[in-house]
Scaffold this motif. Structure first.
Motif, PDB file in Angstrom:
ATOM      1  N   ASN A 127       1.569  -4.888   1.710  1.00 39.12           N
ATOM      2  CA  ASN A 127       1.825  -5.670   0.734  1.00 39.12           C
ATOM      3  C   ASN A 127       3.037  -6.950   1.060  1.00 39.12           C
ATOM      4  O   ASN A 127       3.683  -6.337   2.127  1.00 39.12           O
ATOM      5  CB  ASN A 127       2.524  -4.836  -0.218  1.00 39.12           C
ATOM      6  CG  ASN A 127       1.455  -3.871  -0.734  1.00 39.12           C
ATOM      7  OD1 ASN A 127       1.830  -2.567  -0.276  1.00 39.12           O
ATOM      8  ND2 ASN A 127       0.640  -4.017  -1.488  1.00 39.12           N
TER       9      ASN A 127
ATOM     10  N   ASN B 214      -1.025  -8.525  -1.919  1.00 42.68           N
ATOM     11  CA  ASN B 214      -1.540  -7.112  -1.643  1.00 42.68           C
ATOM     12  C   ASN B 214      -2.964  -7.100  -1.005  1.00 42.68           C
ATOM     13  O   ASN B 214      -3.918  -8.000  -1.176  1.00 42.68           O
ATOM     14  CB  ASN B 214      -1.658  -6.326  -3.085  1.00 42.68           C
ATOM     15  CG  ASN B 214      -0.649  -6.362  -3.933  1.00 42.68           C
ATOM     16  OD1 ASN B 214       0.320  -6.187  -3.422  1.00 42.68           O
ATOM     17  ND2 ASN B 214      -0.838  -7.392  -4.985  1.00 42.68           N
TER      18      ASN B 214
ATOM     19  N   MET C  64       3.504  -4.949  -8.798  1.00 45.32           N
ATOM     20  CA  MET C  64       2.337  -5.637  -8.363  1.00 45.32           C
ATOM     21  C   MET C  64       1.292  -5.656  -9.351  1.00 45.32           C
ATOM     22  O   MET C  64       0.237  -6.174  -9.297  1.00 45.32           O
ATOM     23  CB  MET C  64       1.940  -4.964  -6.956  1.00 45.32           C
ATOM     24  CG  MET C  64       2.859  -5.057  -5.948  1.00 45.32           C
ATOM     25  SD  MET C  64       2.181  -4.393  -4.412  1.00 45.32           S
ATOM     26  CE  MET C  64       3.569  -4.716  -3.458  1.00 45.32           C
TER      27      MET C  64
END
Length: 177
Positions: A61, A52, A15
């Protein structure tokens, strides 16, 4: 505890906006007056988009793995993941998602609703490396996308997740909140 740290580290790797080709970020207030930080990251190298929501203990998420066709919703505060096969006919391609960000349409919502089964995923390795890395060690349930409204039967209900542009209803008999 070590598994939680490992999972958080792997999640951060997938991420991280440093690895993303495109990213959008938004900071706003939640209903209780606290700060909510949201991001969408697109990584064309590994064909993954991540959504997120950083909101303290209820951070969550979503990861869209275009290679394996899996969408996962990771709720670490409940120690669960929910996975579904991507409906490629209705979910935007990674290129279309990238265009939404470039054109400033990132706040146009993508609405998805899923019915969660009680079937636990037993072979994580079949879902692709990103899903395996994030959900390994967590109870992971299968879900099926459906068109709204969800038929409320047998005490089932829905929990809503608002992940910047991705608005999700997770419905079923599993307590998410």
């Amino acid at each position: 505890m070590k598994m939680l740290i490992l999972t958080a580290g792997l999640l951060g790797l997938f991420m991280s906006s440093a690895f993303a080709n495109d990213s959008i970020q938004l900071i706003n207030k939640d209903n209780d007056g606290g700060t909510v930080y949201q991001t969408v990251n697109i990584n064309n190298k590994i064909n993954v988009a991540t959504f997120n929501l950083y909101s303290g203990t209820h951070s969550t998420n979503a990861l869209v793995d275009y290679n394996s066709g899996i969408i996962l919703y990771h709720m670490p505060y409940k120690r669960i993941c929910v996975v579904s096969r991507m409906n490629r006919d209705s979910f935007p391609s990674i290129t279309q998602l990238e265009s939404m960000i470039h054109e400033g349409h990132a706040l146009t919502s993508l609405h998805r609703s899923y019915g969660i089964s009680r079937k636990v995923v037993s072979h994580m390795s079949e879902l692709g490396r990103p899903t395996q890395a994030i959900c390994e060690g967590l109870t992971t349930y299968w879900a099926t996308e459906f068109q709204r409204p969800y038929p409320l039967v047998g005490g089932r209900g829905c929990a809503g997740l608002n992940l910047l542009i991705l608005k999700v209803n997770l419905c079923g008999g599993i307590s998410l909140f």
